[in-house]
Design a protein around this motif. Structure first.
Motif, PDB file in Angstrom:
ATOM      1  N   UNK A   3       0.756  -0.793  -0.483  1.00 35.28           N
ATOM      2  CA  UNK A   3      -0.264   0.199   0.020  1.00 35.28           C
ATOM      3  C   UNK A   3       0.869   1.286   0.391  1.00 35.28           C
ATOM      4  N   UNK A   4       0.936   2.193  -1.021  1.00 38.71           N
ATOM      5  CA  UNK A   4       1.422   3.569  -1.405  1.00 38.71           C
ATOM      6  C   UNK A   4       0.879   4.809  -1.031  1.00 38.71           C
ATOM      7  N   UNK A   5       1.219   5.464  -0.401  1.00 31.87           N
ATOM      8  CA  UNK A   5       0.866   6.814  -0.842  1.00 31.87           C
ATOM      9  C   UNK A   5       1.039   7.783  -1.120  1.00 31.87           C
ATOM     10  N   UNK A  36       9.111   9.855  -4.963  1.00 32.27           N
ATOM     11  CA  UNK A  36       9.048   8.472  -4.843  1.00 32.27           C
ATOM     12  C   UNK A  36       8.310   7.439  -4.626  1.00 32.27           C
ATOM     13  N   UNK A  37       7.038   8.174  -4.802  1.00 35.07           N
ATOM     14  CA  UNK A  37       5.650   7.047  -4.159  1.00 35.07           C
ATOM     15  C   UNK A  37       6.207   6.234  -5.791  1.00 35.07           C
ATOM     16  N   UNK A  38       5.802   6.951  -7.094  1.00 35.73           N
ATOM     17  CA  UNK A  38       5.321   5.556  -8.006  1.00 35.73           C
ATOM     18  C   UNK A  38       6.870   4.907  -8.176  1.00 35.73           C
ATOM     19  N   UNK A  39       8.531   5.650  -8.254  1.00 39.93           N
ATOM     20  CA  UNK A  39       8.946   5.038  -7.579  1.00 39.93           C
ATOM     21  C   UNK A  39       8.996   3.337  -6.794  1.00 39.93           C
ATOM     22  N   UNK A  42      -3.080   4.457  -3.111  1.00 35.74           N
ATOM     23  CA  UNK A  42      -3.710   6.254  -2.433  1.00 35.74           C
ATOM     24  C   UNK A  42      -2.900   7.132  -2.860  1.00 35.74           C
ATOM     25  N   UNK A  43      -3.647   8.186  -3.522  1.00 41.55           N
ATOM     26  CA  UNK A  43      -3.380   9.425  -4.164  1.00 41.55           C
ATOM     27  C   UNK A  43      -4.359  10.354  -4.454  1.00 41.55           C
ATOM     28  N   UNK A  44      -5.297  11.160  -4.718  1.00 39.75           N
ATOM     29  CA  UNK A  44      -5.793  12.570  -5.678  1.00 39.75           C
ATOM     30  C   UNK A  44      -5.717  12.113  -7.178  1.00 39.75           C
ATOM     31  N   UNK A  48      -8.404   6.718  -5.101  1.00 42.93           N
ATOM     32  CA  UNK A  48      -8.963   8.344  -4.921  1.00 42.93           C
ATOM     33  C   UNK A  48      -9.018   8.857  -3.419  1.00 42.93           C
ATOM     34  N   UNK A  49      -8.260   9.483  -3.075  1.00 39.83           N
ATOM     35  CA  UNK A  49      -8.307  10.049  -1.569  1.00 39.83           C
ATOM     36  C   UNK A  49      -7.186  11.039  -1.251  1.00 39.83           C
ATOM     37  N   UNK A  50      -7.831  12.299  -0.098  1.00 40.25           N
ATOM     38  CA  UNK A  50      -7.337  13.788  -0.096  1.00 40.25           C
ATOM     39  C   UNK A  50      -6.916  12.860   1.422  1.00 40.25           C
TER      40      UNK A  50
END
Length: 248
Positions: free
Chosen positions: A5-7, A13-16, A31-33, A54-56
């Protein structure tokens, strides 16, 4: 199946981290906008599960709602190992105490500190499988930087949460591990925001502009690869803050 699980997985860095984990055969929950189409394609190519929520993360209500859905998915998937990367972060507001925008300040605390606390709290309460939580921290957690009072303080709080929660898990006899990872200066959107600051707001502006001019910023793939190699190939010490400079 292993699952991560990656925010903030849509960029930087999250994409990498997501790309490296997918190549290692690990299923991904992002988990991201915003969503990164490259991760969808890469997961399909490697035949691993990929899901996006999708999450703020500045909204505690959204965090709680989304992670209720995530925990339901975990009960369905029953991964043999779970990795959680509390990666998403914001640098704003940049400015001296006494001149900070309160809306930006509240968002900083929510994204950098409260969201990782809530996510960890919900998953520790839910997870029966082996779980490793990685909190992305910063060298700013350990020294004051003029203009970064919000960022320094929230990252310092992240480090203390890491140490305390790890101690609690050890005392309870749990196999879950919690570490922090300090990635150093990277070539990211956050660095662009820092370089565009006003000198009166950020005392070390020229230093960070020099990092870019002299090619001193590491690419996020290098930083992510060092972290994933640590997690998958070495025995980690729960509660410890790991530094990229010690791993590369």
């Amino acid at each position: 199946m292993k699952l991560a699980i990656i925010t903030g997985a849509s960029k930087g860095l999250g994409a990498s981290i997501a790309k490296k984990m997918i190549k290692e055969g690990t299923a991904i929950i992002s988990v991201s906008r915003t969503e990164n189409p490259e991760l969808i394609e890469l997961a399909a190519e490697n035949q691993v599960f990929y899901g996006h929520y999708f999450c703020n993360l500045a909204s505690p209500e959204e965090v709680e709602s989304v992670f209720r859905e995530v925990t339901a998915l975990l009960r369905e998937k029953q991964p043999e190992a779970l990795y959680v990367f509390n990666n998403a972060g914001v640098i704003d507001p940049i400015g001296t105490a006494g001149n900070l925008d309160h809306k930006a300040l509240i968002q900083n605390v929510h994204v950098n500190l409260i969201a990782p606390f809530m996510i960890s709290n919900m998953l520790l309460n839910e997870a029966s499988r082996d779980m490793t939580i990685v909190n992305i921290t910063s060298g700013a957690a350990e020294r004051p930087i003029q203009g970064w009072s919000a960022y320094c303080s929230t990252k310092a709080g992240m480090n203390m949460f890491t140490e305390t929660a790890a101690l609690e898990q050890q005392t309870a006899g749990s196999s879950h591990k919690i570490i922090a990872y300090s990635p150093g200066v990277m070539d990211t959107d956050m660095q662009s925001i820092i370089r565009s600051s006003a000198k009166e707001d950020f005392h070390d502006l020229e230093k960070f502009q020099t990092y870019k001019e002299k090619g001193m910023l590491r690419d996020t793939d290098t930083v992510a690869n060092a972290l994933i190699d640590l997690l998958l190939k070495k025995e980690i010490e729960s509660g410890k803050v790991y530094y990229v400079n010690d791993l590369i």
